[in-house]
Design a protein around this motif. Structure first.
Motif, PDB file in Angstrom:
ATOM      1  N   TYR A 195      27.375  49.211   3.914  1.00 54.39           N
ATOM      2  CA  TYR A 195      28.880  49.356   3.695  1.00 54.39           C
ATOM      3  C   TYR A 195      29.071  50.792   2.982  1.00 54.39           C
ATOM      4  O   TYR A 195      28.173  51.196   2.328  1.00 54.39           O
ATOM      5  CB  TYR A 195      29.699  48.363   3.137  1.00 54.39           C
ATOM      6  N   ASP A 196      30.226  51.462   3.635  1.00 55.45           N
ATOM      7  CA  ASP A 196      30.269  52.726   3.030  1.00 55.45           C
ATOM      8  C   ASP A 196      31.136  52.528   1.511  1.00 55.45           C
ATOM      9  O   ASP A 196      31.373  53.558   0.710  1.00 55.45           O
ATOM     10  CB  ASP A 196      31.342  53.542   4.069  1.00 55.45           C
ATOM     11  N   ILE A 200      24.448  50.136  13.924  1.00 54.60           N
ATOM     12  CA  ILE A 200      25.758  49.602  13.396  1.00 54.60           C
ATOM     13  C   ILE A 200      26.159  48.429  14.116  1.00 54.60           C
ATOM     14  O   ILE A 200      26.724  47.552  13.652  1.00 54.60           O
ATOM     15  CB  ILE A 200      26.557  50.746  13.547  1.00 54.60           C
ATOM     16  N   ASN A 258      38.941  47.979   3.357  1.00 53.79           N
ATOM     17  CA  ASN A 258      38.925  49.110   4.153  1.00 53.79           C
ATOM     18  C   ASN A 258      37.426  49.622   4.452  1.00 53.79           C
ATOM     19  O   ASN A 258      37.197  50.817   4.427  1.00 53.79           O
ATOM     20  CB  ASN A 258      39.695  50.201   3.309  1.00 53.79           C
ATOM     21  N   ARG A 259      36.495  48.852   4.254  1.00 50.30           N
ATOM     22  CA  ARG A 259      34.998  49.411   4.213  1.00 50.30           C
ATOM     23  C   ARG A 259      34.429  49.291   5.792  1.00 50.30           C
ATOM     24  O   ARG A 259      35.023  48.547   6.634  1.00 50.30           O
ATOM     25  CB  ARG A 259      34.249  48.736   3.368  1.00 50.30           C
ATOM     26  N   LYS A 260      33.626  49.976   6.203  1.00 45.13           N
ATOM     27  CA  LYS A 260      33.052  49.824   7.468  1.00 45.13           C
ATOM     28  C   LYS A 260      31.286  50.175   7.171  1.00 45.13           C
ATOM     29  O   LYS A 260      31.074  50.605   6.180  1.00 45.13           O
ATOM     30  CB  LYS A 260      33.527  50.885   8.198  1.00 45.13           C
ATOM     31  N   LEU A 261      30.877  49.698   8.067  1.00 41.24           N
ATOM     32  CA  LEU A 261      29.156  49.986   7.997  1.00 41.24           C
ATOM     33  C   LEU A 261      29.079  51.341   8.566  1.00 41.24           C
ATOM     34  O   LEU A 261      29.496  51.936   9.434  1.00 41.24           O
ATOM     35  CB  LEU A 261      28.522  49.031   9.231  1.00 41.24           C
ATOM     36  N   ASN A 299      26.702  44.726  12.561  1.00 40.88           N
ATOM     37  CA  ASN A 299      28.062  44.001  13.077  1.00 40.88           C
ATOM     38  C   ASN A 299      27.728  42.581  13.515  1.00 40.88           C
ATOM     39  O   ASN A 299      28.440  41.652  13.325  1.00 40.88           O
ATOM     40  CB  ASN A 299      28.777  44.755  14.101  1.00 40.88           C
TER      41      ASN A 299
END
Length: 146
Positions: free
Chosen positions: A129-130, A53, A136-139, A57
């Motif tokens: 990405y989720d 992650i 609002n997404r994150k790895l 990033n």
């Protein structure tokens, strides 16, 4: 009468007591060892996922921008992921930790699976990405075990 040594009955009693203690203690020691190996493996997997992650990033341009329909249970190679190997994460400095690697001659660092003793450097890590929600997404990452 002054006797030196032990009688056969005393010797058998000592052997019986030691056998009973062995039967009670050895399985507990084996279970503790196995639990420790599993915990160590889980810690290494978590360390790999966190390093992936962090790499993701720093390399957002390499992560696919959209998430295709994805089945969480199917952890196979997926085009909606970036796929660095554990070896690449080690070489690029994202995956560190002396407790999880051992030195080799010229090959650099090797991450070892504590349960099997096998090299984990060839494992692929999926970083994606989720969701497709840009705000609002994150790895997320996981290891692809084939």
């Amino acid at each position: 009468m002054n006797r030196k040594g032990m009688t056969l009955v005393e010797l058998l009693a000592v052997i019986a007591i030691m056998s009973i203690l062995t039967i009670l203690v050895v399985p507990s020691i084996i279970n503790i060892r196995n639990e420790t190996l599993v915990n160590d493996y889980n810690n290494r997997v978590e360390m790999i996922k966190n390093a992936a992650i962090e790499w993701g990033n720093d390399n957002l341009n390499l992560i696919p921008k959209t998430v295709s329909e994805y089945n969480e249970e199917d952890k196979s190679l997926n085009v909606s992921c970036a796929h660095p190997t554990v070896a690449y994460l080690i070489e690029s400095g994202y995956l560190k930790g002396a407790s999880s690697t051992k030195d080799t001659d010229e090959e650099g660092r090797v991450m070892i699976n504590p349960i099997t003793g096998e090299d984990m450097n060839g494992l692929l890590v999926c970083i994606r990405y989720d969701s497709n929600d840009l705000l609002n997404r994150k790895l997320v990452s996981y290891i692809i075990e084939e």
